[in-house]
Design a protein around this motif. Structure first.
Motif, PDB file in Angstrom:
ATOM      1  N   ALA A   1     -25.246  -0.640 -15.939  1.00  0.00           N
ATOM      2  CA  ALA A   1     -24.222  -1.530 -15.380  1.00  0.00           C
ATOM      3  C   ALA A   1     -24.783  -2.907 -15.053  1.00  0.00           C
ATOM      4  N   SER A   2     -26.097  -2.997 -14.829  1.00  0.00           N
ATOM      5  CA  SER A   2     -26.710  -4.276 -14.460  1.00  0.00           C
ATOM      6  C   SER A   2     -26.654  -5.293 -15.605  1.00  0.00           C
ATOM      7  N   GLU A   3     -26.285  -4.838 -16.790  1.00  0.00           N
ATOM      8  CA  GLU A   3     -26.108  -5.759 -17.924  1.00  0.00           C
ATOM      9  C   GLU A   3     -24.940  -6.713 -17.667  1.00  0.00           C
ATOM     10  N   PHE A   4     -24.015  -6.318 -16.785  1.00  0.00           N
ATOM     11  CA  PHE A   4     -22.769  -7.062 -16.604  1.00  0.00           C
ATOM     12  C   PHE A   4     -22.719  -7.889 -15.315  1.00  0.00           C
ATOM     13  N   GLY A   5     -23.809  -7.864 -14.574  1.00  0.00           N
ATOM     14  CA  GLY A   5     -23.855  -8.648 -13.345  1.00  0.00           C
ATOM     15  C   GLY A   5     -24.943  -8.136 -12.430  1.00  0.00           C
ATOM     16  N   PRO A   6     -25.236  -8.873 -11.362  1.00  0.00           N
ATOM     17  CA  PRO A   6     -26.335  -8.480 -10.460  1.00  0.00           C
ATOM     18  C   PRO A   6     -26.051  -7.183  -9.711  1.00  0.00           C
ATOM     19  N   VAL A   7     -26.965  -6.227  -9.848  1.00  0.00           N
ATOM     20  CA  VAL A   7     -26.846  -4.912  -9.203  1.00  0.00           C
ATOM     21  C   VAL A   7     -28.071  -4.664  -8.338  1.00  0.00           C
ATOM     22  N   SER A   8     -27.837  -4.154  -7.144  1.00  0.00           N
ATOM     23  CA  SER A   8     -28.918  -3.695  -6.273  1.00  0.00           C
ATOM     24  C   SER A   8     -28.675  -2.228  -5.967  1.00  0.00           C
ATOM     25  N   ILE A   9     -29.750  -1.470  -5.841  1.00  0.00           N
ATOM     26  CA  ILE A   9     -29.651  -0.034  -5.565  1.00  0.00           C
ATOM     27  C   ILE A   9     -30.244   0.233  -4.192  1.00  0.00           C
ATOM     28  N   MET A  10     -29.490   0.999  -3.396  1.00  0.00           N
ATOM     29  CA  MET A  10     -29.896   1.260  -2.018  1.00  0.00           C
ATOM     30  C   MET A  10     -29.973   2.767  -1.774  1.00  0.00           C
ATOM     31  N   PHE A  11     -31.118   3.225  -1.287  1.00  0.00           N
ATOM     32  CA  PHE A  11     -31.331   4.652  -1.026  1.00  0.00           C
ATOM     33  C   PHE A  11     -30.939   4.985   0.419  1.00  0.00           C
ATOM     34  N   PRO A  12     -30.103   6.004   0.640  1.00  0.00           N
ATOM     35  CA  PRO A  12     -29.713   6.387   2.001  1.00  0.00           C
ATOM     36  C   PRO A  12     -30.653   7.424   2.617  1.00  0.00           C
ATOM     37  N   MET A  13     -30.669   7.481   3.925  1.00  0.00           N
ATOM     38  CA  MET A  13     -31.363   8.532   4.679  1.00  0.00           C
ATOM     39  C   MET A  13     -32.864   8.617   4.395  1.00  0.00           C
ATOM     40  N   ILE A  14     -33.487   7.479   4.152  1.00  0.00           N
ATOM     41  CA  ILE A  14     -34.942   7.458   3.968  1.00  0.00           C
ATOM     42  C   ILE A  14     -35.597   7.548   5.346  1.00  0.00           C
ATOM     43  N   ALA A  15     -36.531   8.482   5.470  1.00  0.00           N
ATOM     44  CA  ALA A  15     -37.240   8.647   6.744  1.00  0.00           C
ATOM     45  C   ALA A  15     -38.684   8.165   6.663  1.00  0.00           C
ATOM     46  N   THR A  16     -39.319   8.364   5.512  1.00  0.00           N
ATOM     47  CA  THR A  16     -40.754   8.076   5.405  1.00  0.00           C
ATOM     48  C   THR A  16     -41.074   7.212   4.193  1.00  0.00           C
ATOM     49  N   VAL A  17     -42.257   6.614   4.224  1.00  0.00           N
ATOM     50  CA  VAL A  17     -42.743   5.824   3.088  1.00  0.00           C
ATOM     51  C   VAL A  17     -42.886   6.702   1.858  1.00  0.00           C
ATOM     52  N   ALA A  18     -43.333   7.934   2.040  1.00  0.00           N
ATOM     53  CA  ALA A  18     -43.514   8.844   0.912  1.00  0.00           C
ATOM     54  C   ALA A  18     -42.193   9.109   0.187  1.00  0.00           C
ATOM     55  N   GLU A  19     -41.118   9.337   0.960  1.00  0.00           N
ATOM     56  CA  GLU A  19     -39.794   9.534   0.352  1.00  0.00           C
ATOM     57  C   GLU A  19     -39.385   8.305  -0.446  1.00  0.00           C
ATOM     58  N   LEU A  20     -39.580   7.137   0.144  1.00  0.00           N
ATOM     59  CA  LEU A  20     -39.187   5.895  -0.522  1.00  0.00           C
ATOM     60  C   LEU A  20     -39.958   5.710  -1.821  1.00  0.00           C
ATOM     61  N   ARG A  21     -41.250   5.963  -1.792  1.00  0.00           N
ATOM     62  CA  ARG A  21     -42.056   5.808  -3.010  1.00  0.00           C
ATOM     63  C   ARG A  21     -41.632   6.807  -4.091  1.00  0.00           C
ATOM     64  N   GLN A  22     -41.292   8.007  -3.672  1.00  0.00           N
ATOM     65  CA  GLN A  22     -40.845   9.005  -4.640  1.00  0.00           C
ATOM     66  C   GLN A  22     -39.519   8.578  -5.283  1.00  0.00           C
ATOM     67  N   ALA A  23     -38.611   8.047  -4.477  1.00  0.00           N
ATOM     68  CA  ALA A  23     -37.324   7.578  -5.006  1.00  0.00           C
ATOM     69  C   ALA A  23     -37.539   6.415  -5.973  1.00  0.00           C
ATOM     70  N   LYS A  24     -38.424   5.519  -5.617  1.00  0.00           N
ATOM     71  CA  LYS A  24     -38.706   4.381  -6.499  1.00  0.00           C
ATOM     72  C   LYS A  24     -39.327   4.840  -7.819  1.00  0.00           C
ATOM     73  N   ALA A  25     -40.176   5.847  -7.754  1.00  0.00           N
ATOM     74  CA  ALA A  25     -40.808   6.360  -8.971  1.00  0.00           C
ATOM     75  C   ALA A  25     -39.769   6.967  -9.911  1.00  0.00           C
ATOM     76  N   ILE A  26     -38.804   7.688  -9.343  1.00  0.00           N
ATOM     77  CA  ILE A  26     -37.742   8.278 -10.173  1.00  0.00           C
ATOM     78  C   ILE A  26     -36.878   7.168 -10.781  1.00  0.00           C
ATOM     79  N   PHE A  27     -36.642   6.093 -10.004  1.00  0.00           N
ATOM     80  CA  PHE A  27     -35.908   4.960 -10.559  1.00  0.00           C
ATOM     81  C   PHE A  27     -36.653   4.369 -11.748  1.00  0.00           C
ATOM     82  N   GLU A  28     -37.959   4.215 -11.623  1.00  0.00           N
ATOM     83  CA  GLU A  28     -38.748   3.648 -12.727  1.00  0.00           C
ATOM     84  C   GLU A  28     -38.658   4.537 -13.963  1.00  0.00           C
TER      85      GLU A  28
END
Length: 573
Positions: A382-409
């Protein structure tokens, strides 16, 4: 003698007219045992079909008064009446227990409504319980041969007073005659409140006891700006509020001139005022109200409004529609926020004693990466059609955030096999709604492009108080000085580490909170579209440097919410 009552200001404006008590017909019934269960279920089917036809006609009649989003409520009600799961449970109840149609419909719809009402971490879903109750009331009226009130027949100025207003009630209201609405129940995110704002009918919800405090025909004043209802006002009060109403309409006309204006403070600091949306169709209203973007697209409704797991293509089309609808302005999409408290028929989840603290949101996504990647691939496309940002909910720790970012990559890499470079400009952020994350904001900010503070849950978790529980509702305190200190810490931590700070909870559109948040340096304010122009107008009158000093004074010297409120009021004048 005049009597003052307080509730939640749900729709701006001031209305003065006699009270019209909206009282339902008696829908009580006798419990019976039936032998011919097939005939009894046939009665249910007919009642549901009659209700569908009635709603279809109400929708047709409302087309000139309501927009596409509001009319969609009737499609949702028709979908409830057509839900095979609900009908199946009613049929089973009749066949297995030989209960009458009325009892079976009552039991099953009450269970569905109770399940939604228990979703106290999600005000939107919690208030969908009113939709199920509305549908059940209509079906029961057909089973019992009773006529529901004909609101469309009101032909003189009134203030509607009710225990609870349903979407089909508001759809039949003519704003020429309905000068205000006051209810015992409800919140700012209920369909009734949203429709009231669309129709520009002043409304107060959650007053608790208005129906037992006013009599049919008593004169009333509804102050939807401040949440005040006055019963039997004096002549002087009527004159005072007539003047206030005239002044407000003049002010609203001035707001309309700000649709294309920048969101800027008195001292020239630029901000962003964005819209919270639940469906791609909501972008139409966001654009009309001059939104600088979408600060929260609640993507879970793509899942909850389906009878199957939405495919990548289905999700892509929805996200694309929202992005295109915003005409090049940024769209922030919150990834799937479902869990044990928001069950999906097609995705069984474990039953939990406390689902709000359990297996939900990002925790499900990290546990089921393929499910997560389907959504992420759709967003990258969808980002082909305009600026998109992705926001992860209920993040508690840095480890969770890094894991979510890795799956995004991983998801982005899969898309880029056929579309090189697509998604490289997608910004990654996270919700700050868990107290630990707020305390650890400095570390988390190093990992993201932006924060979005979800104040509804952050307040709930910080005060250990279920915001859906009336007994502890007094602890919903966004202006508590300790909570303000926590919010300031999050904003400062974001800026010190190169991240943007946004807010998408109710606090972002709160007139008392706005000057404080501007003083703290909050970058983006995401709110109901109908609050955008009012907020932009107020923002132009506030000096951020001045309010930065006031914030420091409040945090240093104020001990209670009341002290903060008094301080802010004294400075606003």
């Amino acid at each position: 003698m005049a009597k003052d009552m307080k509730g939640i200001a749900a729709s701006d404006g001031i209305g003065i007219a006699p009270a019209y008590l909206l009282v339902d017909p008696d829908l009580s019934y006798d419990k019976v045992k039936v032998d011919d269960t097939a005939a009894e279920y046939a009665r249910v089917k007919k009642a549901f079909q009659d209700s569908i036809e009635e709603l279809t006609q109400i929708k047709e009649n409302a087309k000139d008064r309501l927009g596409e989003e509001e009319l969609g409520v009737f499609d949702a009600h028709i979908a409830i009446l057509s839900d095979p799961e609900m009908l199946g449970q009613i049929k089973d109840n009749i066949e297995n227990n030989h209960t009458g149609a009325e009892e079976a419909v009552d039991k099953v719809t009450t269970a569905f409504a109770d399940m939604l009402a228990a979703m106290t971490d999600n005000a939107y879903m919690q208030e969908r319980a009113a939709d199920v109750k509305d549908v059940a009331k209509r079906a029961m009226s057909h089973l019992l041969g009773k006529q529901l009130l004909n609101i469309a027949g009101i032909n003189s100025p009134v203030v509607i007073v009710a225990h609870e207003i349903t979407p089909s009630d508001t759809s039949q209201m003519d704003a020429k005659f309905v000068k205000g609405i006051v209810t015992d129940l409800g919140g700012r995110t209920s369909h009734a409140a949203i429709m009231s704002r669309t129709l520009r009918i002043p409304a107060i919800v959650g007053s608790n006891e208005i129906t037992t405090s006013v009599e049919h025909g008593q004169m009333m004043i509804v102050d939807g700006l401040n949440g005040d209802a006055i019963i039997d006002p004096s002549d002087d009060q009527v004159k005072e509020y007539e003047a206030k109403a005239e002044a407000f309409e003049a002010e609203r006309a001035e707001w309309a001139k700000l649709v294309d204006a920048p969101s800027v403070s008195k001292d020239g600091k630029e901000f962003e005022i964005a819209a919270n949306i639940g469906t791609p169709d909501d972008t139409e209203d966001a654009v009309k109200q001059g939104a600088d973007g979408v600060g929260l697209f609640r993507s879970e409704f793509l899942y909850m409004d389906n009878d199957h797991m939405p495919s990548e293509d289905e999700q892509f089309e929805a996200y694309k529609k929202a992005v295109v609808g915003m005409n090049g302005k940024p769209v922030v999409v919150r990834t799937m926020d479902i869990g044990g408290d928001k069950p999906l028929d097609y995705m069984p989840l474990p039953k939990e004693e406390n689902p709000f603290l359990g297996y939900r949101a990002i925790r499900i996504c990290l546990d089921r990466p393929e499910l997560f990647k389907t959504q992420l691939r759709a967003l990258v496309r969808a980002s082909e059609f305009g600026p998109v940002s992705i926001m992860f909910p209920m993040i508690a720790t840095v480890a969770e955030l890094r894991q979510a970012k890795a799956i995004f990559e991983e998801a982005k890499a899969e898309v880029q096999k056929d579309h090189p470079g697509l998604g490289d400009d997608v910004k990654i952020g996270m919700m700050i709604e868990i107290p630990l994350a707020a305390l650890n904001a400095a570390q988390l900010a190093k990992e993201v492009d932006f924060f979005s503070i979800g104040t509804n849950d952050l307040i709930q978790y910080s005060f250990a108080a279920d915001r859906g529980n009336e007994a502890v509702s007094y602890l919903y305190q966004p202006l508590n000085p300790a909570f303000l200190s926590l919010v300031k810490h999050v904003i400062t931590s974001a800026h010190e580490n190169g991240a943007k700070a946004a807010m998408c909870g109710e606090m972002a559109g709160d007139e008392m909170a706005l000057p404080l948040l501007m003083g703290m340096g909050l970058d983006e304010y995401s709110m109901s579209a109908t609050s955008i122009l009012r907020t932009r107008s107020m923002m132009k009158k506030l000096d951020t440097k001045e309010w930065a000093g006031y914030v420091d004074e409040i945090i240093a010297n104020c001990a209670t919410v009341e002290e903060v409120q008094d301080f802010v009021k004294s400075k606003l004048g």
